[in-house]
Design an enzyme around this catalytic site. Structure first.
Site, PDB file in Angstrom:
ATOM      1  N   SER A  99       0.814  -1.213   0.000  1.00  0.00           N
ATOM      2  CA  SER A  99       0.000   0.000   0.000  1.00  0.00           C
ATOM      3  C   SER A  99       0.853   1.271   0.000  1.00  0.00           C
ATOM      4  O   SER A  99       1.573   1.540  -0.942  1.00  0.00           O
ATOM      5  CB  SER A  99      -0.952  -0.038   1.196  1.00  0.00           C
ATOM      6  OG  SER A  99      -1.918   0.967   1.139  1.00  0.00           O
ATOM      7  N   ASP A 243      -5.879   2.071  -3.244  1.00  0.00           N
ATOM      8  CA  ASP A 243      -7.101   1.833  -2.482  1.00  0.00           C
ATOM      9  C   ASP A 243      -7.496   3.062  -1.669  1.00  0.00           C
ATOM     10  O   ASP A 243      -8.503   3.060  -0.972  1.00  0.00           O
ATOM     11  CB  ASP A 243      -6.987   0.596  -1.580  1.00  0.00           C
ATOM     12  CG  ASP A 243      -5.940   0.729  -0.492  1.00  0.00           C
ATOM     13  OD1 ASP A 243      -5.176   1.713  -0.490  1.00  0.00           O
ATOM     14  OD2 ASP A 243      -5.869  -0.181   0.365  1.00  0.00           O
TER      15      ASP A 243
END
Length: 443
Positions: A99, A243
């Site tokens: 991430s 995301d």
């Protein structure tokens, strides 16, 4: 030692998260997730980190070794992996990404057949199998061994799904897109351009080591400057696996996840699409968010930090909108996890539909000063419970009184203690947080 944190298994690639561990996770994960399926199919994707190829090869070998077939989706955003796991009828999915972390880190997170991240209990089952030492899982031979099929074109199904959520003309809107040299690089500019926008992509040339490096949602400074320089209507900053997203208004001001949530919630309420008239947020959300939503008669539910806890409460309460200040926002009407592309596109849709600038949408919420400091520690759980840290926190809380709040917690994904203070006086907050941070550094 626990393998799974709040967002899968994560650590320094080839030291903490080794190919051997990835292989074991593949075997254990496929076995647990495919107990009712004779020939399971697992989708696998990754972000742009240099270690992605190595870990994907090891994970895929583990999956195939217990008889699972693998659909290799290539480099794509985490929300695309989640969506395609369900859309392609796969048994489960696995995403290789860390991430927003630095490029040297990597991670593996699993998704169930319905596109949702795994509940704690299932992750614990996988963890126990990996930790058992002796591997007694099936080892089929011959045509029982799993096969790999490359389907990089499947990303188009996801992009069409996101595109279909907009029925307002967005033609001519000027947007700067910071792709964080990550998974958004090949898809975010393409998606926005397909809707007629004028797109200026930056940090969209990943080389394996530049993901999140001075760019993206963790470092939006360059985007703030670029939006002003280009005379753009707004900017969007994704993180490494797309995301989450933060925004920048035409004046170069950062618009965070709390402000995006308020704008989205008010839009949904106006269109009578805010289920239960409720939004789910975390304890880190700004006091201004709660005040703005309360003024509109919208209820809020608070959870621990982490999108898994936000999602859990959303499913329990029937809410369709929830998220975090970091820009990790979940809209269950269209996806099962945080989705930066969907969030960014919906924000632009709200601007166009309301004929308001992003700056006008952002000021629907008054932001209270917040100070957040991260302190690296050897043992985050031990440090968070240390008497010296708790005493420092109590002293600071006594000084702040009822004029604000303090929050000290271990990071769910990194060896850090996060110290946050919120209140009306920025200088006071900085002093209090600084004093607590000095104690944490000695632990």
């Amino acid at each position: 030692m626990a393998l799974f944190g709040t967002d899968g298994v994560r650590g320094v690639a080839n030291r903490d998260l080794t190919p051997e561990l990835a292989y074991q996770l593949g075997r254990a994960g496929a076995h647990i997730l495919a107990r009712t399926t004779a020939r399971p199919t697992i989708t696998v994707g990754r972000d742009t980190r240099i270690s992605g190829d190595m870990l994907q090869a090891a994970l895929t070998a583990g999956l195939c070794s217990v008889g699972a077939n693998v659909i290799n989706l290539g480099i794509l955003p985490t929300p695309a992996l989640a969506y395609l796991t369900k859309a392609l009828g796969a048994t489960a999915g696995a995403m290789i990404s860390a991430s927003h972390n630095p490029f040297g880190d990597n991670g593996i997170k699993f998704f169930a057949a319905n596109g949702y991240k795994l509940p704690d209990a299932v992750e614990l089952e996988i963890e126990k199998l990996v930790a058992a030492g002796a591997d007694n899982l099936p080892r089929p031979t011959g045509d029982g061994i799993g096969q790999v099929a490359d389907q990089p074109e499947a990303i188009n199904l996801y992009l069409e799904s996101v595109r279909s959520t907009v029925n307002t003309s967005l033609a001519g809107i000027k947007v700067v897109v910071d792709c964080a040299n990550g998974a958004a690089s090949a898809v975010a500019p393409r998606l926005l351009e397909s809707l007629g926008m004028q797109v200026f992509p930056i940090f969209n040339l990943p080389d394996g080591v530049n993901i999140n490096a001075g760019c993206g949602s963790t470092h939006p400074e360059a985007l703030c400057r670029a939006v002003v320089d280009k005379g753009a209507d707004l900017g969007l900053a994704f993180d490494g696996d797309a995301d989450r997203v933060l925004a920048v208004d035409a004046q170069g001001n950062l618009v965070d996840g709390d402000q995006i949530l308020v704008a989205w919630a008010l839009d949904l309420q106006q269109r009578q699409k805010l289920a239960g008239n409720t939004v789910v947020v975390t304890v880190m959300s700004n006091l201004g968010l709660f005040q703005a939503l309360e003024r509109a008669g919208i209820q809020t539910k608070r959870t621990k930090v982490g999108d898994r806890y936000v999602l859990e409460e959303m499913l329990n309460s029937g809410a369709v909108l929830g998220g975090e200040q970091s820009g990790h926002i979940i809209f269950l009407e269209h996806n099962t996890t945080g989705d930066g592309l969907l969030t960014g596109l919906q924000l632009i849709r709200i601007m166009a539909a309301s004929s308001r600038s992003l700056g006008q949408l952002a000021v629907q919420m008054t932001k209270f000063p917040q100070v957040l400091v991260n302190v690296r520690v050897k043992d985050k759980a031990k440090a968070a419970a240390a008497p010296a840290l708790l005493e420092a926190l109590a002293r600071a809380e006594a000084i702040l009184g009822n004029q604000g709040r303090l929050l000290v917690r271990p990071s769910g994904t990194e060896p850090l203690i996060r110290i946050m203070a919120e209140g009306p006086d920025q200088a006071q907050l900085e002093q209090l947080v600084g004093e607590i941070a000095q104690v944490a550094k000695r632990l």
